[in-house]
Design a protein around this motif. Structure first.
Motif, short mmCIF file in Angstrom:
data_model
loop_
_atom_site.label_atom_id
_atom_site.label_comp_id
_atom_site.label_asym_id
_atom_site.label_seq_id
_atom_site.Cartn_x
_atom_site.Cartn_y
_atom_site.Cartn_z
N SER A 91 -2.74 6.32 0.67
CA SER A 91 -2.11 5.01 0.86
C SER A 91 -1.12 5.13 2.00
CB SER A 91 -1.40 4.60 -0.43
OG SER A 91 -0.50 3.53 -0.17
N ASP A 96 -1.29 -0.70 -1.81
CA ASP A 96 -1.18 -0.55 -3.26
C ASP A 96 -2.17 0.46 -3.82
OD1 ASP A 96 0.90 -2.41 -3.69
OD2 ASP A 96 -0.52 -4.08 -3.61
N SER A 98 -3.22 1.98 -8.01
CA SER A 98 -3.01 1.69 -9.42
C SER A 98 -3.03 2.97 -10.24
CB SER A 98 -4.11 0.74 -9.93
OG SER A 98 -5.35 1.42 -9.97
N LYS A 122 9.29 0.21 -1.45
CA LYS A 122 7.92 0.08 -1.93
C LYS A 122 7.50 1.36 -2.64
CE LYS A 122 3.59 -1.34 -2.14
NZ LYS A 122 3.08 -2.52 -2.77
N GLN A 126 6.42 1.87 -6.53
CA GLN A 126 5.13 2.47 -6.90
C GLN A 126 5.36 3.65 -7.84
OE1 GLN A 126 3.49 3.05 -2.87
NE2 GLN A 126 1.78 1.77 -3.50
#
Length: 153
Positions: A91, A96, A98, A122, A126
């Protein structure tokens, strides 16, 4: 079950660290997706990777949307889909990931610019979200001049 590795970039540019880590992923036999948030930024990364491959070879890769996406060992994309069967996702630029991806893949690498407050926030969100979902995570820093693991859950 995989793990998320957070790479806090403070000394080297993203492309340098990404090139090094992609070489390691390739050496491990992993198919990789490099997920960004902006197609133009990924096109710049694509050009940089062609110029900056490892000395003993190159990093075979391609941009998503081509005829041979499934054949690419490293696929640069803005999508959560990995038509190349990636077992590792990088990333970049705040893309994003998951907890389900972390669990399903060998590795998820989240790379963020330590000089950019938005990127730091960010990455922190996360980290918190993945930890809350029970994902395994590690935090790596290059502040000392070399990469060191600073935290693990």
């Amino acid at each position: 079950m995989g793990a998320a590795y957070f790479y806090h970039l403070t000394r080297r540019p993203l492309v340098d660290t990404l090139t090094m880590l992609l070489g390691k992923a390739q050496g491990a036999g992993w198919r990789v997706a490099v997920r960004g948030t902006d197609a133009a930024a990924l096109a710049q990364m694509d050009a940089a990777l062609w110029r900056q491959g490892p000395e003993d070879g190159f990093l075979p890769h391609g941009m998503a949307g081509g005829l041979h996406d499934a054949d690419q060992p490293i696929l640069l994309t803005t999508s959560a889909e990995t038509p190349n069967g990636a077992s590792c996702v990088f990333s970049i630029h705040g893309a994003d990931v998951s907890a389900a991806e972390v669990a399903a893949l060998d590795r998820v690498c989240i790379m963020f610019d330590g000089e950019d407050e938005i990127a730091l926030n960010k990455a922190r969100s996360q980290w918190k979200a993945l930890k809350a979902a029970g994902a395994s995570a590690q935090y790596w820093s290059e502040e000392s001049g070399r990469w060191e693991k600073k935290a693990e859950t």
